[in-house]
Design a protein around this motif. Structure first.
Motif, PDB file in Angstrom:
ATOM      1  N   ASP A 354     -16.074   2.895  -0.667  1.00  0.00           N
ATOM      2  CA  ASP A 354     -17.383   2.767  -1.467  1.00  0.00           C
ATOM      3  C   ASP A 354     -17.356   1.557  -2.536  1.00  0.00           C
ATOM      4  O   ASP A 354     -17.580   1.746  -3.689  1.00  0.00           O
ATOM      5  CB  ASP A 354     -17.705   4.070  -2.232  1.00  0.00           C
ATOM      6  CG  ASP A 354     -17.833   5.297  -1.304  1.00  0.00           C
ATOM      7  OD1 ASP A 354     -18.504   5.121  -0.285  1.00  0.00           O
ATOM      8  OD2 ASP A 354     -17.356   6.372  -1.387  1.00  0.00           O
ATOM      9  N   MET A 355     -16.723   0.554  -2.169  1.00  0.00           N
ATOM     10  CA  MET A 355     -16.265  -0.515  -3.101  1.00  0.00           C
ATOM     11  C   MET A 355     -17.391  -1.729  -2.660  1.00  0.00           C
ATOM     12  O   MET A 355     -17.463  -2.235  -1.661  1.00  0.00           O
ATOM     13  CB  MET A 355     -15.074  -1.053  -2.841  1.00  0.00           C
ATOM     14  CG  MET A 355     -14.741  -2.343  -3.784  1.00  0.00           C
ATOM     15  SD  MET A 355     -13.202  -2.917  -3.397  1.00  0.00           S
ATOM     16  CE  MET A 355     -13.052  -4.306  -4.603  1.00  0.00           C
ATOM     17  N   ASP A 356     -18.441  -1.588  -3.590  1.00  0.00           N
ATOM     18  CA  ASP A 356     -19.626  -2.481  -3.338  1.00  0.00           C
ATOM     19  C   ASP A 356     -19.617  -4.015  -4.031  1.00  0.00           C
ATOM     20  O   ASP A 356     -20.697  -4.579  -4.146  1.00  0.00           O
ATOM     21  CB  ASP A 356     -20.905  -1.798  -3.487  1.00  0.00           C
ATOM     22  CG  ASP A 356     -20.948  -0.983  -4.764  1.00  0.00           C
ATOM     23  OD1 ASP A 356     -20.279  -1.277  -5.734  1.00  0.00           O
ATOM     24  OD2 ASP A 356     -22.177  -0.484  -5.057  1.00  0.00           O
ATOM     25  N   ALA A 357     -18.623  -3.898  -5.075  1.00  0.00           N
ATOM     26  CA  ALA A 357     -18.275  -5.154  -6.035  1.00  0.00           C
ATOM     27  C   ALA A 357     -17.044  -5.351  -6.403  1.00  0.00           C
ATOM     28  O   ALA A 357     -16.440  -4.455  -6.220  1.00  0.00           O
ATOM     29  CB  ALA A 357     -19.447  -4.998  -7.179  1.00  0.00           C
ATOM     30  N   GLY A 358     -16.886  -6.427  -6.973  1.00  0.00           N
ATOM     31  CA  GLY A 358     -15.506  -6.649  -7.526  1.00  0.00           C
ATOM     32  C   GLY A 358     -14.379  -6.853  -6.507  1.00  0.00           C
ATOM     33  O   GLY A 358     -14.775  -7.260  -5.430  1.00  0.00           O
ATOM     34  N   GLU A 359     -13.125  -6.896  -6.727  1.00  0.00           N
ATOM     35  CA  GLU A 359     -12.144  -7.132  -5.844  1.00  0.00           C
ATOM     36  C   GLU A 359     -10.849  -6.388  -6.319  1.00  0.00           C
ATOM     37  O   GLU A 359     -10.625  -6.106  -7.473  1.00  0.00           O
ATOM     38  CB  GLU A 359     -11.899  -8.737  -5.914  1.00  0.00           C
ATOM     39  CG  GLU A 359     -11.196  -9.153  -7.042  1.00  0.00           C
ATOM     40  CD  GLU A 359     -11.122 -10.816  -7.021  1.00  0.00           C
ATOM     41  OE1 GLU A 359      -9.870 -11.245  -7.309  1.00  0.00           O
ATOM     42  OE2 GLU A 359     -12.094 -11.354  -6.518  1.00  0.00           O
ATOM     43  N   LEU A 360      -9.974  -6.112  -5.326  1.00  0.00           N
ATOM     44  CA  LEU A 360      -8.592  -5.436  -5.468  1.00  0.00           C
ATOM     45  C   LEU A 360      -7.439  -6.304  -5.248  1.00  0.00           C
ATOM     46  O   LEU A 360      -7.519  -6.969  -3.952  1.00  0.00           O
ATOM     47  CB  LEU A 360      -8.521  -3.937  -5.032  1.00  0.00           C
ATOM     48  CG  LEU A 360      -7.246  -3.235  -5.052  1.00  0.00           C
ATOM     49  CD1 LEU A 360      -7.027  -2.855  -6.500  1.00  0.00           C
ATOM     50  CD2 LEU A 360      -7.276  -2.439  -3.926  1.00  0.00           C
ATOM     51  N   ARG A 361      -6.577  -6.739  -6.024  1.00  0.00           N
ATOM     52  CA  ARG A 361      -5.555  -7.603  -5.912  1.00  0.00           C
ATOM     53  C   ARG A 361      -4.390  -6.650  -5.606  1.00  0.00           C
ATOM     54  O   ARG A 361      -3.965  -5.910  -6.234  1.00  0.00           O
ATOM     55  CB  ARG A 361      -5.595  -8.677  -7.057  1.00  0.00           C
ATOM     56  CG  ARG A 361      -6.609  -9.500  -7.135  1.00  0.00           C
ATOM     57  CD  ARG A 361      -6.265 -10.690  -8.076  1.00  0.00           C
ATOM     58  NE  ARG A 361      -7.579 -11.639  -7.984  1.00  0.00           N
ATOM     59  CZ  ARG A 361      -7.365 -12.756  -8.891  1.00  0.00           C
ATOM     60  NH1 ARG A 361      -6.412 -13.050  -9.551  1.00  0.00           N
ATOM     61  NH2 ARG A 361      -8.701 -13.575  -8.507  1.00  0.00           N
ATOM     62  N   VAL A 362      -3.470  -7.430  -4.871  1.00  0.00           N
ATOM     63  CA  VAL A 362      -2.461  -6.699  -4.426  1.00  0.00           C
ATOM     64  C   VAL A 362      -1.031  -7.501  -4.130  1.00  0.00           C
ATOM     65  O   VAL A 362      -1.358  -8.475  -3.669  1.00  0.00           O
ATOM     66  CB  VAL A 362      -2.594  -5.580  -3.101  1.00  0.00           C
ATOM     67  CG1 VAL A 362      -1.405  -5.028  -2.626  1.00  0.00           C
ATOM     68  CG2 VAL A 362      -3.765  -4.886  -3.176  1.00  0.00           C
ATOM     69  N   SER A 363      -0.056  -6.930  -4.567  1.00  0.00           N
ATOM     70  CA  SER A 363       1.277  -7.830  -4.750  1.00  0.00           C
ATOM     71  C   SER A 363       2.514  -6.776  -4.595  1.00  0.00           C
ATOM     72  O   SER A 363       2.444  -5.701  -5.048  1.00  0.00           O
ATOM     73  CB  SER A 363       1.199  -8.530  -5.817  1.00  0.00           C
ATOM     74  OG  SER A 363       2.404  -9.493  -6.037  1.00  0.00           O
ATOM     75  N   ASN A 364       3.857  -7.414  -4.192  1.00  0.00           N
ATOM     76  CA  ASN A 364       4.927  -6.835  -4.507  1.00  0.00           C
ATOM     77  C   ASN A 364       5.060  -5.411  -3.843  1.00  0.00           C
ATOM     78  O   ASN A 364       5.137  -4.558  -4.750  1.00  0.00           O
ATOM     79  CB  ASN A 364       5.254  -6.733  -5.877  1.00  0.00           C
ATOM     80  CG  ASN A 364       5.502  -8.131  -6.526  1.00  0.00           C
ATOM     81  OD1 ASN A 364       4.663  -9.193  -6.420  1.00  0.00           O
ATOM     82  ND2 ASN A 364       6.654  -8.344  -6.921  1.00  0.00           N
ATOM     83  N   PHE A 365       4.882  -5.154  -2.335  1.00  0.00           N
ATOM     84  CA  PHE A 365       5.409  -3.974  -2.023  1.00  0.00           C
ATOM     85  C   PHE A 365       6.790  -3.988  -1.923  1.00  0.00           C
ATOM     86  O   PHE A 365       7.452  -4.619  -1.800  1.00  0.00           O
ATOM     87  CB  PHE A 365       4.834  -4.119  -0.545  1.00  0.00           C
ATOM     88  CG  PHE A 365       3.487  -3.694   0.038  1.00  0.00           C
ATOM     89  CD1 PHE A 365       2.912  -2.581  -0.306  1.00  0.00           C
ATOM     90  CD2 PHE A 365       2.538  -4.920  -0.038  1.00  0.00           C
ATOM     91  CE1 PHE A 365       1.587  -2.135   0.081  1.00  0.00           C
ATOM     92  CE2 PHE A 365       1.202  -4.668   0.189  1.00  0.00           C
ATOM     93  CZ  PHE A 365       0.569  -3.332   0.248  1.00  0.00           C
ATOM     94  N   GLU A 366       7.187  -2.715  -2.506  1.00  0.00           N
ATOM     95  CA  GLU A 366       8.600  -2.378  -2.588  1.00  0.00           C
ATOM     96  C   GLU A 366       8.707  -0.922  -2.027  1.00  0.00           C
ATOM     97  O   GLU A 366       8.085  -0.245  -1.981  1.00  0.00           O
ATOM     98  CB  GLU A 366       9.151  -2.319  -3.950  1.00  0.00           C
ATOM     99  CG  GLU A 366       8.250  -1.713  -5.031  1.00  0.00           C
ATOM    100  CD  GLU A 366       8.648  -2.104  -6.364  1.00  0.00           C
ATOM    101  OE1 GLU A 366       9.912  -2.471  -6.744  1.00  0.00           O
ATOM    102  OE2 GLU A 366       7.746  -2.254  -7.188  1.00  0.00           O
TER     103      GLU A 366
END
Length: 702
Positions: A354-366
């Motif tokens: 249900d994400m209709d706008a914006g953005e999700l940034r992801v980094s550094n899996f550990e």
């Protein structure tokens, strides 16, 4: 035109070469042309419509579906490639691109040819051929793309390294994803990264836990570049490239080569949410298993799709700040190397709902626990660790708190965490104020099973999955009065023989006791065949809740200090032509049916002293397996004189003439007898000429 000390690629900047030389060096599967700067303009920056980034020349991709390539394989001339590229090389690749349309994705990847592969141009299963995937937000504006690429995995097939033999057997390819929009390319650069340089990759950059390229140090390498995939973007806060998920986008990686079967994992990552207040985020691990045994394998199909859900949470913006997200602990599907078959892939997927706008940034899996590089242990902290969360992953109670779980009023187990709705993390009341009806329960303990959420509660008309699945059987003497339960002591390992059974299905959760036990203690236990579970299912049209009256469970304490729950199994009785059952199942019917005042039913005693009992509808757990004499069994029928012989009789109730297994009731009157007379005196020959006459000696004449 020629390669330089820093750039091993010839014709990379499109300068000092004829149009033909440039087009020959940059072959394409779509239409291209060379763009020259207006001779009246000496500086591209002064061009009102700069189709050239640097110098005086660029390459235009006019449009269409296809790719532009550079051939960088085994025997390229030095005018094209200064030095050969070898397995193990780390390349820094950069170029400038100008899109003709906005919000389009440019992909950079490699192509590899070798005749030892099933198809010479077959794409690697681990997506090691992907270099970068970049969304260009604005049209008609030059954008720089840079990525680090490791060479070698994209030359490998079935663990065998297959170096490209000719120049055109290894290619750099550029294409616009899911669009026919055109674009311009300029100032391409390929450098070999020295091991001691600032751009050199660490072991963690390459692989960590079951993930390759976990920090996106190699841009999008090893991550699937499907049309619905995310991309990477430079983040000013972290000062490096990170992954980005726009609406309806996802991150996916095939981890089958890196995952350890049956291993426990817990991971964390950093996330930043922009342009929206919150977003539901989940991570799913899916295994596609090629099943060679549809009877004993993990499913009853040739292809099994098995899922894990290590994370379901809501990520909030929190002022556009980076925050650390922690997954649940989970087991990587059990030891599937012993299953009959093999996994095609194991797909790690992060996506939003249900994400209709914006953005999700992801980094550094550990990774935490045994796979941690910092020694961080498995945590029971909330999913979002920066602040207390309303939707925690798990809530381990302090040592002085336990929850007693009862089934049908009897103790089933003792747990140290509250039940939670799997999708939302909602904590359910555990103070005894609410009861839950079970649905879709997996026999396998949640901690062992490939589906750790396979236990549901019926809530608001829906079967809602419960996080953690079927809880492990456990009895805690601190919280349970041990004299109130039936407990078999099997702690003496010298006299107790216990063998795991159905291991492939229940992963060690089923145990078979093969040694003798104390008969005197067993005499005090309830008979499992007397249990009555019939009133537990509202889906049954004959459901009567008062019938649901199971006995107390029987527990056993095992040599290792753990507990098990007795699970009664089906007991079969021979009933063959050679050895028919003397009582026709009568003892079982009596045991399951005749109880004083049970369900308002009282057994009547005839003058002969024998109790009368009746088989009606689903009111009995056990049913007769014998039959009265008829023309089908006349030749093999055996007369029994067993005092408990099972008899199917009328139900003594206001509604007589009801039988458990009668499908048709015929009233014998003049009309029906006349019809039977006509039917039974007919022969096959009379009904259908050409057939032999039927023997009617067993039929009724009236």
């Amino acid at each position: 035109m020629a390669p330089t000390a820093a750039n091993i690629l010839g014709f990379a900047d499109m300068e000092d070469a004829t149009d033909k030389q440039i087009l020959n060096a940059w072959p394409a599967k779509l239409n291209t042309t060379v763009i020259r700067l207006n001779p009246n303009i000496t500086d591209p920056a002064l061009d009102p419509n700069p189709l050239v980034h640097g110098g005086s020349t660029s390459l235009e991709v006019i449009g269409g579906r296809g790719f532009v390539m550079r051939q960088i394989g085994g025997d390229c001339p030095t005018s094209r490639l200064k030095e050969p590229i070898l397995a193990g090389d780390v390349l820094r690749i950069s170029f400038w691109v100008r899109m003709k349309e906005a919000n389009k994705v440019i992909m950079l990847y490699t192509g590899h040819y070798h005749e030892s592969k099933p198809k010479p141009w077959a794409i690697q299963r681990d997506d090691s051929n992907i270099i970068s995937r970049t969304r260009i937000n604005k049209a008609n504006q030059w954008t720089r793309i840079e990525a680090i690429h490791t060479v070698g995995d994209d030359w490998t097939w079935d663990s065998e390294l297959l170096p490209p033999e000719k120049c055109n057997h290894y290619q750099l390819r550029i294409r616009a994803d899911a669009t026919t929009a055109g674009y311009y390319l300029d100032d391409f650069k390929v450098e070999k990264v020295a091991s001691g340089s600032a751009s050199a990759l660490t072991a963690r950059d390459v692989s960590y836990g079951f993930l390759k390229n976990p920090d996106f140090a190699m841009s999008f390498q090893y991550w699937k570049a499907i049309s619905a995939a995310g991309d990477t973007v430079f983040d000013a806060d972290q000062g490096k490239e990170v992954a980005r998920l726009k609406p309806k986008r996802r991150l996916m990686q095939n981890i089958v080569a890196e995952a350890i079967p049956g291993e426990k994992y817990q991971f964390a990552f950093w996330a930043k949410l922009l342009g929206i207040a919150s977003v539901k985020t989940k991570i799913i691990v899916r295994m596609r298993f090629e099943n060679d045994d549809i009877v004993n394998g993990p499913c009853r199909r040739e292809i099994c799709n098995i899922f894990l859900r290590p994370l379901t949470t809501t990520i909030k913006s929190k002022g556009r700040q980076w925050q650390r997200i922690v997954s649940d602990e989970f087991t990587m599907f059990g030891n599937y190397t012993k299953w009959p078959g093999q996994p095609s892939f194991i797909l790690f997927t992060m996506l939003t709902n249900d994400m209709d706008a914006g953005e999700l940034r992801v980094s550094n899996f550990e990774f935490l626990g045994e796979h941690s590089l910092t020694g961080e242990v498995i945590t029971d902290s909330p999913t979002i660790t920066t602040v207390p969360s309303m939707q925690p992953s798990n809530m381990k109670a302090p040592d002085y708190v336990r929850y007693i779980v009862r089934y049908a009023g009897e103790i089933r187990t003792v747990i140290n965490y509250p039940f939670q709705v799997d999708k939302t993390g909602e904590i359910l009341p555990m103070d005894g104020s609410k009861q839950y009806r079970l649905c879709n329960v997996d026999e396998v303990e949640g901690k062992y099973g490939v589906f750790p959420n396979r236990m549901g509660f019926s809530m608001d008309g829906k079967c809602v999955r419960i996080r953690g699945g079927n809880p492990t059987v456990h009895i805690d003497p601190i919280f349970v009065n041990m004299t109130d339960i039936h407990l078999l002591d099997l702690t003496d390992e010298n006299s107790t023989t216990i063998t795991p059974i159905n291991v492939e299905q229940t992963y060690g959760g089923d145990l078979l006791l093969e040694s003798a036990v104390d008969d005197e203690i067993c005499e005090t236990f309830p008979n499992p065949y007397d249990n009555d579970y019939r009133g537990a299912d509202k889906m049954n049209p004959d459901d009567v809740p008062s019938r649901f009256n199971p006995d107390q469970p029987v527990f056993a304490e095992l040599p290792d200090g753990s507990y098990a729950l007795y699970d009664s199994r089906l007991v079969t009785v021979e009933n063959s032509l050679e050895n028919p059952t003397p009582d026709g199942g009568g003892k079982s019917v009596l045991r399951s049916t005749i109880r004083a005042q049970r369900d308002g039913f009282t057994a009547n005693v005839s003058t002969s002293g024998r109790a009368e009992f009746f088989v009606f509808n689903d009111h009995n757990i056990a049913l007769c397996n014998n039959e009265q004499p008829n023309f089908l069994n006349r030749e093999s029928c055996v007369l029994t004189y067993d005092e408990n012989a099972c008899v199917k009789e009328y139900e003594q109730s206001p509604n007589p003439k009801t039988f458990i297994d009668v499908q048709l009731v015929i009233t014998f009157d003049e009309e029906t007898l006349a019809k039977m007379h006509n039917v039974t005196r007919a022969s096959y020959r009379e009904a259908s000429p050409g057939f032999e006459a039927r023997d009617n000696s067993r039929y009724i004449y009236s």
